[in-house]
Design a protein around this motif. Structure first.
Motif, PDB file in Angstrom:
ATOM      1  N   ALA A   1       2.380   7.434   2.939  1.00 15.64           N
ATOM      2  CA  ALA A   1       2.915   6.142   2.495  1.00 15.64           C
ATOM      3  C   ALA A   1       3.930   5.601   3.493  1.00 15.64           C
ATOM      4  O   ALA A   1       3.909   4.414   3.838  1.00 15.64           O
TER       5      ALA A   1
ATOM      6  N   LEU B   1       0.936   4.085  -2.908  1.00 17.84           N
ATOM      7  CA  LEU B   1       0.683   5.496  -2.595  1.00 17.84           C
ATOM      8  C   LEU B   1       1.854   6.369  -3.024  1.00 17.84           C
ATOM      9  O   LEU B   1       1.665   7.453  -3.585  1.00 17.84           O
ATOM     10  N   ASP B   2       3.062   5.904  -2.754  1.00 17.80           N
ATOM     11  CA  ASP B   2       4.253   6.663  -3.128  1.00 17.80           C
ATOM     12  C   ASP B   2       4.336   6.827  -4.644  1.00 17.80           C
ATOM     13  O   ASP B   2       4.685   7.895  -5.150  1.00 17.80           O
TER      14      ASP B   2
ATOM     15  N   THR C   1       0.829  -1.205   0.000  1.00 17.96           N
ATOM     16  CA  THR C   1       0.000   0.000   0.000  1.00 17.96           C
ATOM     17  C   THR C   1       0.864   1.256   0.000  1.00 17.96           C
ATOM     18  O   THR C   1       0.610   2.195  -0.759  1.00 17.96           O
TER      19      THR C   1
ATOM     20  N   VAL D   1       1.410  12.775   0.297  1.00 20.38           N
ATOM     21  CA  VAL D   1       1.172  11.355   0.025  1.00 20.38           C
ATOM     22  C   VAL D   1       2.388  10.531   0.426  1.00 20.38           C
ATOM     23  O   VAL D   1       2.255   9.431   0.968  1.00 20.38           O
ATOM     24  N   ARG D   2       3.573  11.055   0.196  1.00 23.64           N
ATOM     25  CA  ARG D   2       4.792  10.338   0.588  1.00 23.64           C
ATOM     26  C   ARG D   2       4.825  10.137   2.106  1.00 23.64           C
ATOM     27  O   ARG D   2       5.203   9.068   2.593  1.00 23.64           O
TER      28      ARG D   2
ATOM     29  N   GLY E   1       1.714   9.428  -5.635  1.00 25.25           N
ATOM     30  CA  GLY E   1       2.179  10.766  -5.258  1.00 25.25           C
ATOM     31  C   GLY E   1       3.282  11.269  -6.167  1.00 25.25           C
ATOM     32  O   GLY E   1       3.272  12.438  -6.585  1.00 25.25           O
TER      33      GLY E   1
END
Length: 86
Positions: free
Chosen positions: A74, A28-29, A24, A70-71, A32
């Protein structure tokens, strides 16, 4: 003996949550980073075609913020699946 069973179950659960967390977090990373890259590219294109930097730089700044946020999420997701003390 019971303590060993609990440790085995805990290790198994930690392995699963770590895998899911890493998957996940990695997704996400990637999302982003894609948003950030697109924003910088579009921002540069806008700057080049309009001759002004305001709109393009604003777009790039906004998407850079999204990328950073987002990072951070993550990394939190990935860290949540780690065993305590690791």
């Amino acid at each position: 003996m019971n303590n060993n069973k609990n440790n085995g179950v805990r290790q198994g659960i930690t392995g699963v949550t770590s895998t899911v967390g890493n998957l996940t977090g990695g997704l996400l990373d990637t999302v982003g980073s894609t948003v950030g890259t697109l924003g910088r590219g579009l921002g540069g294109t806008i700057n080049s075609t309009t001759g002004t930097r305001v709109a393009g730089d604003s777009l790039a700044g906004l998407t850079n913020g999204v990328e950073g946020g987002v990072r951070t999420v993550a990394r939190g997701v990935e860290d949540a699946g780690k065993a305590p003390g690791k």
